[in-house]
Enzyme design. Structure first.
Site, mmCIF file in Angstrom:
data_model
loop_
_atom_site.group_PDB
_atom_site.id
_atom_site.type_symbol
_atom_site.label_atom_id
_atom_site.label_comp_id
_atom_site.label_asym_id
_atom_site.label_seq_id
_atom_site.Cartn_x
_atom_site.Cartn_y
_atom_site.Cartn_z
ATOM 1 N N LYS A 24 -7.873 0.222 1.932
ATOM 2 C CA LYS A 24 -7.368 -0.031 3.082
ATOM 3 C C LYS A 24 -8.061 0.494 4.462
ATOM 4 C CE LYS A 24 -2.576 -0.770 1.251
ATOM 5 N NZ LYS A 24 -1.260 -0.041 -0.128
ATOM 6 N N LEU A 60 -3.115 1.892 -8.975
ATOM 7 C CA LEU A 60 -3.071 0.595 -7.956
ATOM 8 C C LEU A 60 -1.899 0.942 -6.895
ATOM 9 C CD1 LEU A 60 -3.188 -2.482 -9.122
ATOM 10 C CD2 LEU A 60 -4.916 -1.411 -7.438
ATOM 11 N N ASP A 61 -1.576 1.434 -5.789
ATOM 12 C CA ASP A 61 -1.058 1.233 -4.676
ATOM 13 C C ASP A 61 0.643 0.717 -5.375
ATOM 14 O OD1 ASP A 61 -2.817 3.127 -3.383
ATOM 15 O OD2 ASP A 61 -2.897 1.291 -2.025
ATOM 16 N N GLN A 62 1.767 1.648 -4.623
ATOM 17 C CA GLN A 62 3.105 0.655 -5.187
ATOM 18 C C GLN A 62 3.001 -0.814 -5.062
ATOM 19 O OE1 GLN A 62 6.001 -0.248 -3.491
ATOM 20 N NE2 GLN A 62 4.672 0.336 -1.067
#
Ligand code: URA
Length: 234
Positions: free
Chosen positions: A188, A102-104
């Site tokens: 995104k 997962l992205d930060q």
């Protein structure tokens, strides 16, 4: 299995460190001191304690973390803390890794395991596991955006459009999106391609396994057989 090997396989350090932990009287089983590193101990349904903290013996670790924002899914993070800062060090020591990233700034359901086959199965592009995200969007959602997400949007570097399995508005700025792939910044980029922008992203579900409502942000738990079954059933 002897007690030294049990501690070693569960990530309590080198064999020498595990022997020392045991010989120093820091290991108990069912409240009884076990100070012989060579003692044979049955591993089935075993719980042991080190310095008073109880651990189940597990051949493989399958974990779920409620990931907060500001943590990277890497043991060597570039700009933020690592999700491994939220876990006991034994897990990194026994080779636990993130099952997909997962992205930060993404929050929610993150799986981790030291079972290479499991990690591969759930990250392989061939295995289409549905993942449910909720995105908070900058602009109001509309039918054209939802339609584009369902029909497929072309992302830079991808040969063909990628479609969401499901896309629906939970509210004017809350999009529920189900995708099968796990491409870089996929949600995104899909939302951007549909003409909106993700301000916050949360993963709620993988396969049939949902993030437990009772699990606090930053907290983790073991996955049991039922959870693993739910994961596969989705
Ligand atoms: N899609 C994204 O854009 N980011 C994530 O962290 C997960 C899916």
């Amino acid at each position: 299995m002897n007690l030294e090997s049990i501690l070693f396989t569960q990530g309590f350090g080198s064999r020498r460190q595990c022997r020392a932990l045991i010989a120093d009287g820091r290991v108990t089983i069912d409240g009884a001191l076990h100070a012989d590193p060579d003692a044979e101990v049955p591993t089935e349904a075993l719980n042991f304690a080190v310095d008073g903290i109880t651990w189940p013996y597990r051949e493989h670790a399958y974990l779920l973390l409620n990931k907060p924002a500001g943590y990277e899914c890497s043991r060597e993070p570039q700009h933020h803390l690592s999700v491994f800062n939220l876990l006991p060090p034994q897990f990194a020591a026994r080779g636990v890794q993130c099952v997909g990233r997962l992205d930060q700034d993404t929050t929610g359901l993150l799986l981790l395991s030291d079972d290479g086959k499991f990690v591969h199965a759930f990250t392989s592009p061939k295995r289409k596991v549905p993942k449910v995200y909720v995105a908070t969007t900058r602009h109001p959602l509309d039918d054209a955006q939802l339609g584009a997400l369902r029909e497929g949007v072309l992302l830079h570097g991808e040969p063909k459009p990628i479609a969401a399995v499901a896309a629906q508005a939970r509210s004017e700025h809350a999009l529920e999106l189900t995708v099968l792939e796990g491409k870089y910044h996929q949600v995104k980029r899909m939302v951007a391609a549909a003409g909106n922008r993700v301000e916050a992203l949360h993963r709620e579900r993988i396969g049939g396994l949902s993030l437990p409502a009772t699990l606090a942000e930053g907290a983790w738990q073991w996955l049991d057989e039922t959870d693993l079954g739910s994961l596969r059933s989705g």
